[in-house]
Design a protein around this motif. Structure first.
Motif, PDB file in Angstrom:
ATOM      1  N   THR A 242       6.571  -8.173  -1.132  1.00 15.72           N
ATOM      2  CA  THR A 242       6.031  -6.838  -0.907  1.00 15.72           C
ATOM      3  C   THR A 242       5.319  -6.788   0.436  1.00 15.72           C
ATOM      4  OG1 THR A 242       5.659  -6.595  -3.293  1.00 15.72           O
ATOM      5  CG2 THR A 242       4.555  -5.016  -1.836  1.00 15.72           C
ATOM      6  N   LEU A 243       5.620  -5.753   1.197  1.00 17.98           N
ATOM      7  CA  LEU A 243       4.919  -5.488   2.447  1.00 17.98           C
ATOM      8  C   LEU A 243       3.800  -4.499   2.141  1.00 17.98           C
ATOM      9  CD1 LEU A 243       5.418  -6.305   5.460  1.00 17.98           C
ATOM     10  CD2 LEU A 243       6.442  -4.054   5.749  1.00 17.98           C
ATOM     11  N   LEU A 244       2.585  -4.798   2.599  1.00 19.61           N
ATOM     12  CA  LEU A 244       1.410  -4.010   2.258  1.00 19.61           C
ATOM     13  C   LEU A 244       0.864  -3.321   3.502  1.00 19.61           C
ATOM     14  CD1 LEU A 244      -0.206  -6.832   0.125  1.00 19.61           C
ATOM     15  CD2 LEU A 244       1.080  -4.877  -0.750  1.00 19.61           C
ATOM     16  N   THR A 245       0.691  -2.007   3.429  1.00 22.64           N
ATOM     17  CA  THR A 245       0.230  -1.256   4.601  1.00 22.64           C
ATOM     18  C   THR A 245      -0.973  -0.358   4.317  1.00 22.64           C
ATOM     19  OG1 THR A 245       1.817   0.518   4.115  1.00 22.64           O
ATOM     20  CG2 THR A 245       2.549  -1.224   5.616  1.00 22.64           C
ATOM     21  N   GLN A 246      -1.421  -0.273   3.055  1.00 25.59           N
ATOM     22  CA  GLN A 246      -2.527   0.611   2.725  1.00 25.59           C
ATOM     23  C   GLN A 246      -3.820   0.093   3.366  1.00 25.59           C
ATOM     24  OE1 GLN A 246      -0.473  -1.005   0.645  1.00 25.59           O
ATOM     25  NE2 GLN A 246      -0.128   0.131  -1.249  1.00 25.59           N
TER      26      GLN A 246
END
Length: 281
Positions: A242-246
């Motif tokens: 998973t790529l996380l950007t929040q």
């Protein structure tokens, strides 16, 4: 990194027909705009090597490429790229997020890693890489095995190619104590950690076995700072990623990473521990 620990999900993406077609579209639009790869890369904020790999179908394009391309390639060119992105397909078994993470990793100006499972992929000597892929389930064919080894070694070039990038690695002592691959492999791992840790832009810290306060109980994590100073997170396990950007989540991850840095052994103490472990093998 060991953000590429698994077999099928972790190598650099093989060139697929859809990636090659996308690369050809980008190249055509670039040439129509009378731009060289170097000129386009500069105006997009990427490296020319990164653009070259995308055009060759060897790198999955970043999600923001079409929006960035509006200025150098025009509105129509950006729309064409956006449509081309939507038409991309991936090979079965390749983690889609890892393809993007590989590009982010290559362009990062800061790259942080915390590992509690295995030595980070960027720090693995060949013998350890082979020991890791020997454990792959289901087993890899000989051809797949060698492709995985080569792909991981290829990605390690960023340690040489990005002297201005800050690399920080936090590794659990238990990972080294495990002795994956045997004593000789562990000796080579420790020698490589000492060598890579001597670089001016590389920090390697060991989290000791006994540590009453530990901010990393949620597991491994990777963080990258882009040249826009935006942070991206990445987690992976069991053939998924998973790529996380929040921003809120990334803030928490950066705080945890900073806390772990203070809880781990210092740079000097880490080097001393590694030498002691090396001498005991």
């Amino acid at each position: 990194m060991t953000a590429d620990q698994g077999g099928s999900t972790t190598s650099e993406p093989e060139s697929s027909e859809s990636l090659k077609i996308f690369g050809a579209v980008l190249k055509s639009l670039r040439e129509q705009a009378n731009l060289t790869q170097e000129e386009l890369a500069r105006r997009l904020g990427y490296s020319s090597a990164y653009i070259a790999k995308i055009e060759q179908g060897k790198r999955f394009p970043p999600s923001d490429l079409p929006s960035r391309a509006a200025e150098p390639l025009g509105t129509v060119g950006a729309k064409v790229l956006a449509a081309a992105v939507r038409s991309l397909t991936r090979r079965p078994g390749l983690a889609s997020w890892f393809q993007q993470w590989a590009g982010i990793e290559e362009e990062a100006i800061s790259l942080y890693a915390y590992e509690c499972r295995a030595v980070p992929g960027l720090l693995q000597p060949e013998s350890y890489i082979r020991a890791v892929f020997d454990q792959q389930i289901p087993p890899l064919s000989e051809e797949q095995f060698e492709q995985q080894v080569t792909a991981r070694q290829e990605r390690q070039r960023i340690l040489d190619e990005r002297p201005n990038t800050e690399f920080s690695f936090l590794i659990e002592q238990a990972v080294l104590e495990r002795g994956l691959g045997g004593a000789q492999v562990t000796r080579e791992v420790i020698s490589n950690l000492l060598e890579q840790g001597s670089r001016r832009n590389v920090q390697i810290l060991v989290m000791p076995l006994r540590q009453e306060e530990h901010a990393g109980i949620d597991g491994q994590m990777y963080l990258a700072e882009r040249d826009t100073h935006q942070w991206v997170g990445y987690i992976e396990g069991h053939d998924s990623s998973t790529l996380l950007t929040q921003p809120k989540l990334l803030s928490s991850m950066l705080q945890r990473y900073g806390k772990m840095r203070s809880q781990a052994l210092s740079h000097a103490a880490t080097a001393d521990l590694l030498r002691k472990m090396q001498g005991a093998l």
